[in-house]
Design a protein around this motif. Structure first.
Motif, PDB file in Angstrom:
ATOM      1  N   GLU A 253       0.836  -1.198   0.000  1.00 47.21           N
ATOM      2  CA  GLU A 253       0.000   0.000   0.000  1.00 47.21           C
ATOM      3  C   GLU A 253       0.871   1.248   0.000  1.00 47.21           C
ATOM      4  OE1 GLU A 253      -3.359   0.093  -0.247  1.00 47.21           O
ATOM      5  OE2 GLU A 253      -3.165  -2.068  -0.520  1.00 47.21           O
ATOM      6  N   ASN A 254       0.229   2.365  -0.342  1.00 44.60           N
ATOM      7  CA  ASN A 254       0.920   3.647  -0.256  1.00 44.60           C
ATOM      8  C   ASN A 254       1.267   3.926   1.202  1.00 44.60           C
ATOM      9  OD1 ASN A 254       1.568   5.055  -2.545  1.00 44.60           O
ATOM     10  ND2 ASN A 254      -0.546   5.630  -2.932  1.00 44.60           N
ATOM     11  N   LYS A 255       2.518   4.276   1.454  1.00 45.45           N
ATOM     12  CA  LYS A 255       2.921   4.499   2.840  1.00 45.45           C
ATOM     13  C   LYS A 255       2.611   5.929   3.242  1.00 45.45           C
ATOM     14  CE  LYS A 255       6.402   0.937   2.556  1.00 45.45           C
ATOM     15  NZ  LYS A 255       7.718   0.636   2.052  1.00 45.45           N
TER      16      LYS A 255
ATOM     17  N   GLY B  20       6.752   2.952  -2.612  1.00 44.61           N
ATOM     18  CA  GLY B  20       5.358   3.116  -2.197  1.00 44.61           C
ATOM     19  C   GLY B  20       5.074   4.392  -1.436  1.00 44.61           C
TER      20      GLY B  20
END
Lengths: 257, 291
Positions: free
Chosen positions: A2-4, A96
């Motif tokens: 996922e996008n951090k 990410g």
């Protein structure tokens, strides 16, 4: 994967990164303290006693104004443009991290560093100089203005680095803007009303002009017409916003035409 | 289906860097080796799939670019702090508390490098640093673009062994870009062969090998004696210093007996990607019939 999101770890990393850079320490902490000492000593002797406190306050505000510009514009610009040139932000995106998270961590870390610089500056001025105590509202107004300017300048140089993608160009342009703004807005010892008319007009679009010239007038309280100052903040914010949007457009993940 | 490429074209100015006309699909769990000489379009393909260059055509996938992990040819990090801090920040974890990360660090013998700054690491250590973090991303699709570039033979071999070891029981899909054939033999079960921005061949390694080389190849030194000895057998295109003989099961016994009888040193392979690639290119350019 996922996008951090922006995290405490990221902010700590950015703080370490700032700490490893010489620019913010020298230009953001040593330089303003040193300059305030030199100016207050040199000018303080030349002015009559009656106006000395106000002159001192004016110098101190001017030098405080150097801090957000040195730390969050010049220092950050030097650091970040090197990262861009080495494609480090791209590498972070590939891990990410989105641009928003990275920028947010950088802004927060720089605000923390700026706060530390303000504390050192405050203590230094308190010890070394006899400055009249400010009204709480005036001090708050000054600090918020300095933080606001710092954030806008950080985002501006962040965008410039993303547009130019070269340390040499970004550093050259940011240096030019830095010294130009210092001269125009009264931070180099020349007050704005001593400038030619055309340049005075240019100076008035920058919030630093109002801070360096007017904020000393209500240091211990009083009224002030904030409207031109707010308009200049909106102008600087708009320029920053346009640059940020353009930089984001240029650096977007492209894909299919 | 993990990803499908349709009519992909990437141009740099007027020059077409990559053109894929036939659809290409990557299935879940596949290990695809992308091979080709310099300028073949390997890195351009990776960049297009990650959305880092503009392209025409379609890349159909459920994955967003940020859900793919990649080891680029060059990877840079800041050098204002030890790599331990950089690693912990990027992976948003603590090395002390993360057993899996510790395992990877041990596997790559990277522990002693953790207190060093990035610019103080050697070429191999820099590659390992990125490889560890890319592996820890556990993305559904991971790209390794020239992961061993700049390394000496021994370091290359070691790094590829570790990669193969780590991914042996894993289900992640891999795209491994290389121009070292031997590296792909260890990891890839499918090959995408590119040449001057065009696809030469794409398919399972074994199938491509049989298509372009037969059941097996015998590789021996190229000298007049060996040339004369093996003139009855079908010769494949090979590097100038070698003779490659295509061999089907029926005739393999004869060839083997002949080579043993004349005491000729040889190498037998049923998966030599180098010979397969050379012959696929020859076939593509119409210089050699398919077997």
């Amino acid at each position: 994967m996922e996008n951090k999101k922006c995290s405490f770890r990221m902010i700590r990393y950015e703080l370490r990164n700032i700490n490893g850079n010489f620019m913010p320490h020298f230009f953001g902490i040593v330089f303003p303290n040193m300059m305030s000492m030199i100016f207050t000593t040199a000018i303080g002797k030349q002015v009559p006693d009656a106006v000395r406190p106000e002159t001192m306050v004016s110098i101190i505000i001017c030098m405080a104004l150097i801090m957000p510009m040195s730390i969050m514009f010049l220092g950050y610009g030097a650091l970040y443009s090197q990262e861009v040139e080495n494609e480090i932000p791209l590498r972070m995106h590939l891990y990410g991290y989105c641009e928003k998270s990275l920028s947010m961590a950088k802004v927060i870390a720089h605000l923390i560093f700026l706060s530390i610089a303000f504390i050192i500056y405050g203590i230094f001025q308190e010890i070394m100089l006899d400055i009249p105590k400010p009204a709480f509202s005036s001090l708050l107004c000054l600090l918020l203005s300095l933080y606001l300017i710092g954030v806008m300048f950080l985002l501006m140089v962040h965008s410039l680095a993303n547009i130019f993608r070269k340390f040499s160009v970004t550093f050259g342009v940011s240096m030019f803007i830095y010294f130009l703004l210092m001269m125009l807005t009264g931070m180099m010892g020349i007050s704005t009303d001593q400038l030619p008319k055309a340049l005075q007009g240019v100076a008035k679009v920058f919030p630093m002009t109002y801070i360096s010239n007017d904020f000393a007038d209500f240091w211990q309280g009083g009224s002030y017409n904030f409207m031109p100052y707010i308009q200049s903040c909106i102008f600087l914010g708009a320029v920053t916003g346009i640059l940020a949007m353009y930089a984001q457009y240029r650096n977007r993940r492209v894909g299919s035409k | 289906m993990l990803l499908t490429i349709r009519q992909l074209q990437v141009k740099y100015g007027d020059q077409t860097a990559l053109q894929i006309d036939q659809p290409i699909s990557f299935e879940r769990g596949e290990r695809i080796g992308v091979i080709g000489s310099n300028g073949a379009g390997k890195t351009t393909l990776v960049k297009a799939l990650l959305g880092l260059v503009e392209y025409q055509g379609k890349v159909i996938t459920q994955l967003r670019p940020e859900q793919m992990a990649v080891h680029m040819q060059t990877n840079s990090y800041i050098s204002t702090m030890p790599v331990r801090c950089v690693m912990e920040m990027i992976l948003n974890t603590s090395i002390k508390e993360n057993k899996e990360l510790q395992k990877l660090i041990d596997l790559f013998e990277f522990g002693p490098c953790l207190p060093k700054r990035y610019n103080a690491l050697s070429g191999g250590q820099k590659q390992k640093f990125t490889v560890i973090m890319v592996m820890m991303q556990k993305a559904e699709l991971t790209f390794y673009d020239e992961v061993t570039s700049g390394l000496d033979f021994e370091s290359r071999q070691k790094l590829m062994d570790k990669l193969a070891q780590w991914y042996r029981d894993k289900e992640e899909s891999l795209v491994i870009v290389s121009h070292y054939y031997a590296e792909l033999e260890q990891l890839a079960d499918k090959i995408l062969l590119l040449d001057q921005g065009r696809v030469v061949a794409y398919g399972k390694t074994g199938e491509l090998f049989r298509k372009y080389c037969g059941d097996a190849v015998y590789i021996l030194d190229n000298n007049p004696e060996n040339q004369e000895l093996t003139c009855r057998f079908q010769r494949l295109k090979a590097p100038d210093h070698l003779i490659a003989l295509s061999c089907h099961k029926q005739e393999e016994g004869k060839l083997l007996a002949l080579l043993v009888e004349h005491n000729v040193n040889f190498k037998r392979s049923n998966s030599d990607i180098e010979i397969m690639s050379i012959n696929a290119k020859e076939a593509k350019h119409g210089k050699m019939p398919l077997l």
